[in-house]
Design an enzyme around this catalytic site. Structure first.
Site, PDB file in Angstrom:
ATOM      1  N   HIS A 105       0.833  -1.199   0.000  1.00 44.82           N
ATOM      2  CA  HIS A 105       0.000   0.000   0.000  1.00 44.82           C
ATOM      3  C   HIS A 105       0.871   1.254   0.000  1.00 44.82           C
ATOM      4  O   HIS A 105       1.880   1.308   0.698  1.00 44.82           O
ATOM      5  CB  HIS A 105      -0.911   0.035   1.234  1.00 44.82           C
ATOM      6  CG  HIS A 105      -1.991  -0.990   1.204  1.00 44.82           C
ATOM      7  ND1 HIS A 105      -2.947  -1.033   0.218  1.00 44.82           N
ATOM      8  CD2 HIS A 105      -2.284  -2.017   2.038  1.00 44.82           C
ATOM      9  CE1 HIS A 105      -3.776  -2.035   0.439  1.00 44.82           C
ATOM     10  NE2 HIS A 105      -3.384  -2.650   1.537  1.00 44.82           N
ATOM     11  N   GLU A 123      -6.430  -0.425  -6.166  1.00 42.36           N
ATOM     12  CA  GLU A 123      -7.433   0.356  -5.453  1.00 42.36           C
ATOM     13  C   GLU A 123      -7.052   1.831  -5.531  1.00 42.36           C
ATOM     14  O   GLU A 123      -5.875   2.182  -5.458  1.00 42.36           O
ATOM     15  CB  GLU A 123      -7.513  -0.073  -3.985  1.00 42.36           C
ATOM     16  CG  GLU A 123      -7.993  -1.493  -3.788  1.00 42.36           C
ATOM     17  CD  GLU A 123      -7.890  -1.921  -2.335  1.00 42.36           C
ATOM     18  OE1 GLU A 123      -8.926  -2.324  -1.781  1.00 42.36           O
ATOM     19  OE2 GLU A 123      -6.796  -1.848  -1.769  1.00 42.36           O
TER      20      GLU A 123
END
Length: 334
Positions: free
Chosen positions: A38, A107
């Site tokens: 991330h 995402e």
């Protein structure tokens, strides 16, 4: 053959602390360790987001045989596929047969803030991922690669430090289309626990099988990997409360797909009641119950179980789970 792994919660812990957990996982009897990739975490307050590629190199140097991978990395926006190929070439050269590249379509929380790009629809994200896999595999096996795709280009590119063994590419899927691609083009498949049964039995696993069949290739070592969300402690209430740290996982895809700010994601997660925060987790203080509920996923056909624990005391979890649950799992399932 079932493999048992540990999910290193990169969003929750500082990199050096997380590294110690990875080392402890090997000592506690886990066979693999996967880290999420991330750019931004699920929450702003006390959140973390180390670079997974750097961290994996450190973990490889500190461990002896632990299989390591990303779960999952998006090789299409923040990273050009050639850079991912170079990074995993280096990891594969240093730690042969110990590295897995787990990928997904991405995402917005990770890709939009770091690039400033508008977040595209699924069709483009999926096309980019397929093209990225094609390019990375060429770079791992060929020299002077001049590639001209719809999204990526290289000009006489060579990876000089290549992996000593092929780097398996595992594909994360949450729907039928990508699941079939994972079977056809991937070396493994990744999904997460806590969803409705028919998603696994009617959508994901049948399409993975259809993809493998469509590939026309024998894939005897193909792994169906699932991140199993477990909160295990001798104190059941403590195990239940620990799930608050990952309440964001209980948000629906519609609630979080277009959230690009960790502070907003944190606000949405904090508003959830404890019962909903715990809904994605197997919560127990009983090793036998834990084995029975984990066994549900083995029965579905998953053969690589990566355990994700939500609590702040990961050392406690690794020790307890390694001593009380892993031996029972191995006796029951091999």
């Amino acid at each position: 053959m079932i493999r048992y792994g540990y999910k290193a919660s990169a969003e929750q812990f500082a990199p050096s602390q997380l590294l110690e957990f990875g080392v402890l996982a090997e000592q506690a009897g886990f066979e693999s360790c996967f880290i999420s990739d991330h750019f931004q975490p699920w929450k702003h307050t006390d959140g973390h987001a180390p670079n997974s590629l750097v961290w994996l190199g450190a973990l490889g140097a500190r461990t002896q045989k632990l299989v390591m991978g990303t779960s999952v990395l998006t090789p299409t926006f923040r990273y050009h596929p050639s850079i991912v190929a170079q990074a995993f070439g280096t990891l594969g050269a240093m730690f042969p047969n110990r590295v897995i590249l787990g990928i997904g379509t991405g995402e917005g929380l990770n890709e939009v803030p770091s690039t400033g790009q508008p977040w595209p629809e699924f069709k483009e994200r999926f096309a980019r991922m397929r093209e990225a896999v094609q390019l990375m595999r060429k770079l791992w096996t060929e020299e002077r690669v001049s590639f001209e795709g719809q999204y990526y280009r290289t000009e006489k590119a060579t990876i000089y430090d290549r992996p000593q063994a092929p780097v398996p590419v595992y594909v994360a899927a949450a729907g039928a289309l990508v699941a079939k691609y994972a079977g056809r083009a991937g070396d493994g498949f990744i999904c997460t626990s806590g969803k409705k049964e028919d998603l696994y039995t009617e959508t994901l696993l049948p399409n993975v099988a259809a993809g493998i069949e469509a590939s026309g290739a024998s894939k005897p070592g193909y792994e169906r990997m699932i991140e199993v969300k477990v909160s295990f402690d001798t104190d059941r209430q403590r195990a239940l409360e620990d799930t608050r740290h990952w309440a964001a996982l209980a948000l629906s895809p519609e609630e979080k797909m277009h959230v690009e700010d960790p502070a907003e994601m944190e606000r949405l997660a904090d508003a959830l009641p404890l019962e909903r925060a715990a809904s994605r987790w197997i919560v127990s203080d009983d090793p036998g119950e834990m084995v029975e509920r984990i066994g549900y996923y083995v029965g579905l056909g998953f053969n690589h179980l990566v355990f994700h624990a939500p609590g702040p005391d990961q050392a406690r979890f690794l020790t307890l789970f390694g001593e009380r649950v892993l031996p029972l799992l191995r006796r029951r399932f091999g």
